[in-house]
Scaffold this motif. Structure first.
Motif, mmCIF file in Angstrom:
data_model
loop_
_atom_site.group_PDB
_atom_site.id
_atom_site.type_symbol
_atom_site.label_atom_id
_atom_site.label_comp_id
_atom_site.label_asym_id
_atom_site.label_seq_id
_atom_site.Cartn_x
_atom_site.Cartn_y
_atom_site.Cartn_z
ATOM 1 N N ASN A 48 -33.968 -35.921 1.005
ATOM 2 C CA ASN A 48 -34.667 -37.204 0.932
ATOM 3 C C ASN A 48 -34.451 -38.088 2.153
ATOM 4 O O ASN A 48 -34.844 -39.250 2.143
ATOM 5 C CB ASN A 48 -34.281 -37.964 -0.347
ATOM 6 N N SER A 49 -33.840 -37.552 3.217
ATOM 7 C CA SER A 49 -33.639 -38.330 4.435
ATOM 8 C C SER A 49 -33.368 -37.374 5.590
ATOM 9 O O SER A 49 -32.788 -36.296 5.394
ATOM 10 C CB SER A 49 -32.446 -39.291 4.275
ATOM 11 N N PRO A 129 -42.704 -40.527 -4.871
ATOM 12 C CA PRO A 129 -42.583 -41.962 -4.562
ATOM 13 C C PRO A 129 -41.219 -42.541 -4.888
ATOM 14 O O PRO A 129 -40.800 -43.519 -4.250
ATOM 15 C CB PRO A 129 -43.679 -42.596 -5.436
ATOM 16 N N ASP A 130 -40.513 -41.970 -5.856
ATOM 17 C CA ASP A 130 -39.206 -42.493 -6.246
ATOM 18 C C ASP A 130 -38.050 -41.623 -5.767
ATOM 19 O O ASP A 130 -36.915 -41.792 -6.212
ATOM 20 C CB ASP A 130 -39.149 -42.655 -7.769
ATOM 21 N N GLY A 131 -38.329 -40.680 -4.890
ATOM 22 C CA GLY A 131 -37.264 -39.901 -4.277
ATOM 23 C C GLY A 131 -36.740 -38.736 -5.089
ATOM 24 O O GLY A 131 -35.717 -38.143 -4.727
ATOM 25 N N TRP A 132 -37.426 -38.368 -6.169
ATOM 26 C CA TRP A 132 -36.976 -37.230 -6.974
ATOM 27 C C TRP A 132 -37.362 -35.919 -6.300
ATOM 28 O O TRP A 132 -38.299 -35.891 -5.495
ATOM 29 C CB TRP A 132 -37.586 -37.286 -8.377
ATOM 30 N N PRO A 165 -37.049 -41.866 3.891
ATOM 31 C CA PRO A 165 -37.939 -40.817 4.393
ATOM 32 C C PRO A 165 -39.013 -41.383 5.311
ATOM 33 O O PRO A 165 -39.659 -42.385 4.988
ATOM 34 C CB PRO A 165 -38.553 -40.237 3.114
ATOM 35 N N TYR A 166 -39.157 -40.763 6.479
ATOM 36 C CA TYR A 166 -40.190 -41.094 7.460
ATOM 37 C C TYR A 166 -40.008 -42.471 8.091
ATOM 38 O O TYR A 166 -40.883 -42.932 8.830
ATOM 39 C CB TYR A 166 -41.585 -40.965 6.829
ATOM 40 N N ALA A 224 -35.545 -38.236 -14.501
ATOM 41 C CA ALA A 224 -36.610 -37.899 -13.563
ATOM 42 C C ALA A 224 -37.931 -37.766 -14.319
ATOM 43 O O ALA A 224 -37.942 -37.609 -15.546
ATOM 44 C CB ALA A 224 -36.279 -36.591 -12.856
ATOM 45 N N PRO A 225 -39.053 -37.825 -13.611
ATOM 46 C CA PRO A 225 -40.344 -37.579 -14.268
ATOM 47 C C PRO A 225 -40.368 -36.200 -14.921
ATOM 48 O O PRO A 225 -39.732 -35.261 -14.445
ATOM 49 C CB PRO A 225 -41.345 -37.661 -13.113
#
Length: 269
Positions: A48-49, A129-132, A165-166, A224-225
């Motif tokens: 995530n990074s 969008p939430d980093g999962w 991210p980004y 998580a979703p």
């Protein structure tokens, strides 16, 4: 935990990288007892990074079982970078190969030599969008089923707060905490000694990604979703929306042209 020979290049990289990491990130590292003391194994890690490979490598280095990351084979041919990649025992991925399994032959050989091979199954920074964790690619599952080695799910969180991210600039203050949690080996035994069909590899990959996600849920203290973000499906849906918008603009343009023509006819009467 007994330490294996790490080698000059990895120690050299640690001397360079560890001091800034210690300054920039506090540490909440758990689950090191799940890292095998002996034998080859895979770690499957979320991403995530752009900073988290360094943070995770620091965690893994401190266990005495240094990770061998997969990287594009071209990087191994470039001067100092290539020397460092080769010296630290990183794994070249031959993406030009037409055989999906042979593309990971060096990873398989490393596991069979008793090394730790680190996979980022998502293949890129998460776009959730939430980093999962997103849906994963099948490389880790392929190597795991070929070698029957342990697969250790590793979740991390916090490097993304230092450098999202980004993002182009880090957020240095307040000082962030790098959370890492390794879990027990993923049970893939039901997939052993079966034909590695796309369906079987997809299912094994989903099991691995679910284990990583469960570790991240524990770190974050939330669920998580139910359905992981799928970048391929997202691209398909975006393409459909773009096509629909283009078709809508086309219909609007046709109607406008028809209306203009009709008005012109009425004015000519």
């Amino acid at each position: 935990m007994p330490r294996r020979r790490i080698g000059f290049w990895y120690r050299f990289a640690a001397v360079i990288c560890k001091p800034p990491l210690v300054v920039l990130l506090k540490r909440d590292w758990r689950g090191m007892e799940h890292i095998p003391a002996e034998g080859g194994f895979i770690t499957a890690v979320n991403h995530n990074s752009h900073v988290d490979p360094l943070g995770y490598a620091h965690y893994q280095y401190n266990t005495g079982r240094v990770p061998r990351f997969l990287a594009k084979s071209g990087l191994f041919k470039k001067g100092f970078v290539g020397a460092a990649m080769r010296g630290t025992g990183q794994i070249p991925v031959y993406r030009e190969s037409t055989d999906a399994l042979s593309a990971f032959r060096a990873a398989i050989e490393a596991v069979e030599r008793g090394e730790c091979v680190a996979f980022y199954p998502e293949g890129t920074l998460t776009r959730d969008p939430d980093g999962w964790p997103m849906t994963g690619k099948t490389g880790a599952a392929r190597v795991a089923l070929q070698t029957k080695c342990p697969v250790i799910p590793v979740a991390q969180w916090g490097a993304n707060e230092l450098l999202p991210p980004y993002a182009k600039k880090p957020s240095l203050l307040p000082r962030k905490t790098h959370h890492v949690l390794a879990g027990p080996p993923v049970d893939l035994s039901r997939f052993y000694d079966k034909e590695m069909s796309p369906e079987l590899l997809k299912e094994a990959t989903e099991v691995i990604m679910a284990a990583i996600t469960a570790q991240l849920e524990e770190i974050r203290g939330e669920k998580a979703p139910a359905t992981p973000f799928d970048p391929r499906q997202a691209r398909i849906e975006q393409r459909r929306r773009t096509q629909a918008q283009a078709q809508g603009r086309g219909r609007t343009a046709v109607r406008a042209a028809t209306d203009d023509a009709r008005r012109g006819q009425e004015q000519g009467k």
